[in-house]
Scaffold this motif. Structure first.
Motif, PDB file in Angstrom:
ATOM      1  N   PHE A 194       2.718   0.497 -36.116  1.00 45.48           N
ATOM      2  CA  PHE A 194       2.286   1.821 -35.675  1.00 45.48           C
ATOM      3  C   PHE A 194       0.784   2.032 -35.867  1.00 45.48           C
ATOM      4  CE2 PHE A 194       6.812   2.729 -35.564  1.00 45.48           C
ATOM      5  CZ  PHE A 194       6.879   3.377 -34.347  1.00 45.48           C
ATOM      6  N   ALA A 195       0.239   1.480 -36.922  1.00 45.20           N
ATOM      7  CA  ALA A 195      -1.218   1.584 -37.113  1.00 45.20           C
ATOM      8  C   ALA A 195      -1.954   0.894 -35.970  1.00 45.20           C
ATOM      9  CB  ALA A 195      -1.625   0.988 -38.456  1.00 45.20           C
TER      10      ALA A 195
ATOM     11  N   ARG B  90      -4.299   2.608 -33.147  1.00 46.01           N
ATOM     12  CA  ARG B  90      -5.682   2.158 -33.000  1.00 46.01           C
ATOM     13  C   ARG B  90      -6.005   1.773 -31.551  1.00 46.01           C
ATOM     14  NH1 ARG B  90      -8.621  -2.265 -32.662  1.00 46.01           N
ATOM     15  NH2 ARG B  90      -6.902  -3.732 -32.774  1.00 46.01           N
ATOM     16  N   THR B  91      -5.069   1.078 -30.900  1.00 48.68           N
ATOM     17  CA  THR B  91      -5.360   0.547 -29.569  1.00 48.68           C
ATOM     18  C   THR B  91      -4.917   1.451 -28.421  1.00 48.68           C
ATOM     19  OG1 THR B  91      -3.286  -0.726 -29.521  1.00 48.68           O
ATOM     20  CG2 THR B  91      -5.268  -1.844 -30.371  1.00 48.68           C
ATOM     21  N   GLU B  92      -3.839   2.206 -28.630  1.00 45.70           N
ATOM     22  CA  GLU B  92      -3.266   2.978 -27.522  1.00 45.70           C
ATOM     23  C   GLU B  92      -3.282   4.482 -27.735  1.00 45.70           C
ATOM     24  OE1 GLU B  92      -2.378   1.356 -24.762  1.00 45.70           O
ATOM     25  OE2 GLU B  92      -2.810  -0.568 -25.727  1.00 45.70           O
ATOM     26  N   GLY B  93      -3.375   4.914 -28.980  1.00 48.24           N
ATOM     27  CA  GLY B  93      -3.427   6.342 -29.254  1.00 48.24           C
ATOM     28  C   GLY B  93      -2.102   6.919 -29.711  1.00 48.24           C
ATOM     29  N   GLU B  94      -2.188   8.170 -30.129  1.00 50.84           N
ATOM     30  CA  GLU B  94      -1.045   8.857 -30.718  1.00 50.84           C
ATOM     31  C   GLU B  94       0.126   9.012 -29.755  1.00 50.84           C
ATOM     32  OE1 GLU B  94      -0.468  13.319 -32.096  1.00 50.84           O
ATOM     33  OE2 GLU B  94      -1.784  12.221 -33.480  1.00 50.84           O
TER      34      GLU B  94
ATOM     35  N   ALA C 285       2.074   5.808 -29.589  1.00 49.85           N
ATOM     36  CA  ALA C 285       2.802   5.566 -30.838  1.00 49.85           C
ATOM     37  C   ALA C 285       4.039   6.457 -30.917  1.00 49.85           C
ATOM     38  CB  ALA C 285       1.887   5.795 -32.034  1.00 49.85           C
ATOM     39  N   LEU C 286       3.893   7.714 -30.560  1.00 51.79           N
ATOM     40  CA  LEU C 286       5.031   8.630 -30.588  1.00 51.79           C
ATOM     41  C   LEU C 286       6.087   8.251 -29.545  1.00 51.79           C
ATOM     42  CD1 LEU C 286       3.179  12.002 -31.179  1.00 51.79           C
ATOM     43  CD2 LEU C 286       4.594  10.729 -32.817  1.00 51.79           C
ATOM     44  N   ALA C 287       5.646   7.785 -28.382  1.00 48.23           N
ATOM     45  CA  ALA C 287       6.590   7.350 -27.343  1.00 48.23           C
ATOM     46  C   ALA C 287       7.370   6.125 -27.828  1.00 48.23           C
ATOM     47  CB  ALA C 287       5.856   7.040 -26.047  1.00 48.23           C
ATOM     48  N   LEU C 288       6.685   5.198 -28.481  1.00 48.54           N
ATOM     49  CA  LEU C 288       7.358   4.025 -29.031  1.00 48.54           C
ATOM     50  C   LEU C 288       8.367   4.448 -30.097  1.00 48.54           C
ATOM     51  CD1 LEU C 288       7.817   0.999 -29.424  1.00 48.54           C
ATOM     52  CD2 LEU C 288       5.819   0.997 -30.943  1.00 48.54           C
ATOM     53  N   LEU C 289       7.956   5.342 -30.957  1.00 50.39           N
ATOM     54  CA  LEU C 289       8.847   5.836 -32.000  1.00 50.39           C
ATOM     55  C   LEU C 289      10.101   6.457 -31.386  1.00 50.39           C
ATOM     56  CD1 LEU C 289       9.287   6.299 -35.010  1.00 50.39           C
ATOM     57  CD2 LEU C 289       7.996   8.420 -34.784  1.00 50.39           C
TER      58      LEU C 289
END
Length: 85
Positions: free
Chosen positions: A50-51, A55-59, A62-66
């Motif tokens: 997630f870090a 860093r590379t794609e944005g919040e 990360a939230l979509a992946l989660l």
């Protein structure tokens, strides 16, 4: 021709995914051999992932992946009987 390119892209992506799974499996086994509990290894792996996504794609990414992972857990996709790399 466009269909063939997308097929090649899909094959390349799958090969990368399988290589990543193999690398993670090796790291997991090393952690277990070092006496690290599975929960600690899992948390470290997720935190690292997630870090990097942040860093590379944005919040939003990360939230979509989660959310995608949450849906897979709810659907039982990681059930040990069903889970296959």
């Amino acid at each position: 021709m466009e269909h063939a390119v997308s097929d090649i892209d899909a094959l390349v992506r799958e090969e990368k995914r399988l290589t990543a799974v193999e690398s993670h499996n090796e790291a997991w086994a090393e952690g277990l051999s070092a006496g690290i509990e599975p929960e600690i290894i899992a948390e470290a792996a997720l935190a690292t992932a997630f870090a990097e996504i942040l860093r590379t794609e944005g919040e939003d990414s990360a939230l979509a992946l989660l959310e995608r992972m949450r849906e897979k857990v709810i659907a039982g996709e990681f059930d040990p009987v069903r889970y296959r790399h």
